[in-house]
Design an enzyme around this catalytic site. Structure first.
Site, PDB file in Angstrom:
ATOM      1  N   GLU A   1      12.642  37.728 -19.610  1.00 33.92           N
ATOM      2  CA  GLU A   1      13.630  36.948 -18.866  1.00 33.92           C
ATOM      3  C   GLU A   1      13.541  35.437 -19.086  1.00 33.92           C
ATOM      4  OE1 GLU A   1      14.505  40.003 -15.202  1.00 33.92           O
ATOM      5  OE2 GLU A   1      13.262  38.247 -14.777  1.00 33.92           O
TER       6      GLU A   1
ATOM      7  N   GLU B   1      15.968  46.455 -17.974  1.00 35.65           N
ATOM      8  CA  GLU B   1      15.584  46.484 -16.568  1.00 35.65           C
ATOM      9  C   GLU B   1      16.843  46.705 -15.748  1.00 35.65           C
ATOM     10  OE1 GLU B   1      13.270  43.391 -14.775  1.00 35.65           O
ATOM     11  OE2 GLU B   1      12.022  43.075 -16.548  1.00 35.65           O
TER      12      GLU B   1
END
Length: 422
Positions: free
Chosen positions: A222, A342
């Site tokens: 991320e 995710e």
């Protein structure tokens, strides 16, 4: 998973017609499907094929491979301690039983407790052997691995730990975002990457860079660089690090680890971002994935923390639009597979319950299946996250413990059946 845009939460809304929505994508399936073991075939060392990319599809030995996966980020640290090591085997065994074929787990821990990278150029052999065990157990259970190499967030060290190391060495650093631009910190990261990729597993005697158990390397979990909304700094880092990984390992696939936010290169798509923060996070889904050396597009899905002041219906609509646009981008513009690496809903959030989480999961799986059945890009979906019993103290609100949620067990097994029948 990490820190996210936090907003005031609305009170719990009534769950809307969950039964009918759960059937949106499943009307063509047998209603009396019974759950059974869906184990992948067992391969010998010589037969264990590498996952490869062919355009927008993933293949093993020229056969289609679709990722049906889960996240369990803490496997390496559990593997270090003999008293908790069996939990690694437990989660792989449970995953194999319901037909899951891929695990995404951290291949880093920077500084702090049970650090793999104790300090720049200094690695803990005992922790490395824990990672060796994770890789060997995954192979034993026919589970592929996606291995991120760093974190944007403070958990497990991340880029803030690199900043601390740089400051301790006398560098004048004031922002965590300098992780992406400072040459010394980039050297620290490269040295760690080399140590992992060239590691010879003490159990299998196979170098990681040659191990077919590893499906892909992920540059960083991320990444965000909000100090540079233009995206230039992060883009340069991605290009440099993708090239560096490929200079060591020309075999494995490489992903970035992005959340999927649209940036300045596609102003017409900014409105699809969950909220304004996403468009100025320094990331750019299209541009970032056009970097040489990137093989897989990565996208995350967290409507619970990304969206404020939305009801359940809006969450589901967002998921569908978010996925449809990214899958279209990968098919028509990027021409690469897409991995929703995710996706999750926290049932600690008062707005949500396990029934809604299953509705959300079914929406993700259904949208992906609908796309690939229509000729969309391959890749797959990776749930955040699967836990064995006895590890609930690590639960961040997103943990799925199959023994406690039989309907979720059934949902995951049903998705395995769908994929087997493709």
């Amino acid at each position: 998973m990490g820190k996210r845009n936090q907003s005031n939460h609305l009170p719990l809304q009534a769950l809307f017609h969950a039964t009918s929505l759960l059937s949106i994508y499943t009307t063509d399936l047998c209603s009396n499907f019974s759950i059974k073991r869906m184990e992948a075939p067992t391969f010998t060392d010589e037969e264990w094929p590498m996952v490869e990319r062919n355009g927008t599809q993933l293949l093993t030995k020229n056969e289609p491979f679709v990722i049906h996966g889960f996240n369990t980020y803490w496997l390496m640290v559990f593997a270090v301690d003999p008293e908790t090591r069996h939990k690694v085997s437990d989660v792989f065994s449970e995953a194999k039983e319901i037909g899951l074929n891929t695990c995404r787990t951290w291949a880093f821990n920077d500084g702090g407790w049970r650090a793999l990278q104790v300090s720049p150029f200094n690695y803990d052999e005992e922790v490395f052997q824990g990672l060796d065990f994770v890789v060997s157990e995954a192979r034993k259970h026919n589970i592929r691995l996606i291995l991120p190499l760093c974190n944007n967030w403070e958990d497990y060290g991340g880029k803030s730990q690199y900043i601390k190391w740089g400051q301790s060495s006398g560098l004048d650093l004031t922002s965590d975002d300098e992780f992406f631009s400072n040459d010394t910190l980039k050297d620290y990261y490269k040295a760690f990457v080399e140590a992992v990729l060239t590691r010879k597993n003490t159990i299998t005697n196979i170098e990681y860079k040659n191990d077919a158990t590893i499906l892909a390397w992920e540059l960083i979990n991320e990444p965000r660089c909000p100090s540079d909304p233009s995206g230039d700094i992060l883009q340069a880092w991605i290009e440099e690090m993708a090239a560096y990984v490929k200079s060591i390992d020309q075999i494995h696939l490489v992903s970035i680890g992005l959340e999927g936010f649209y940036g300045p290169s596609t102003p017409e798509l900014l409105e699809l971002n969950p909220e304004e923060f996403a468009g100025v996070a320094g990331t750019d889904f299209i541009r970032n994935h056009q970097a040489p050396g990137i093989d897989l597009a990565s996208v995350h899905i967290y409507p619970d923390t990304w969206l404020s002041h939305c009801d359940h219906d809006d969450h589901i609509k967002f998921v569908q639009k978010w996925m449809e646009q990214h899958m279209s981008d990968c098919k028509d513009r990027l021409k690469m597979p897409i991995v929703f690496s995710e996706f999750g809903i926290s049932i600690r959030d008062d707005r949500f319950c396990s029934d809604f989480r299953e509705l959300f999961m079914d929406t993700v799986y259904g949208a992906f299946m609908h796309s690939i059945e229509a000729g969309g890009p391959g890749g797959g979906c990776v749930l955040w996250q699967l836990f064995p019993e006895g590890a609930e103290h690590m639960d961040d609100g997103y943990a799925v413990v199959l023994a406690k949620y039989p309907s979720t067990y059934s949902l995951l097994s049903l998705q395995s059946k769908r994929l087997c029948e493709m």
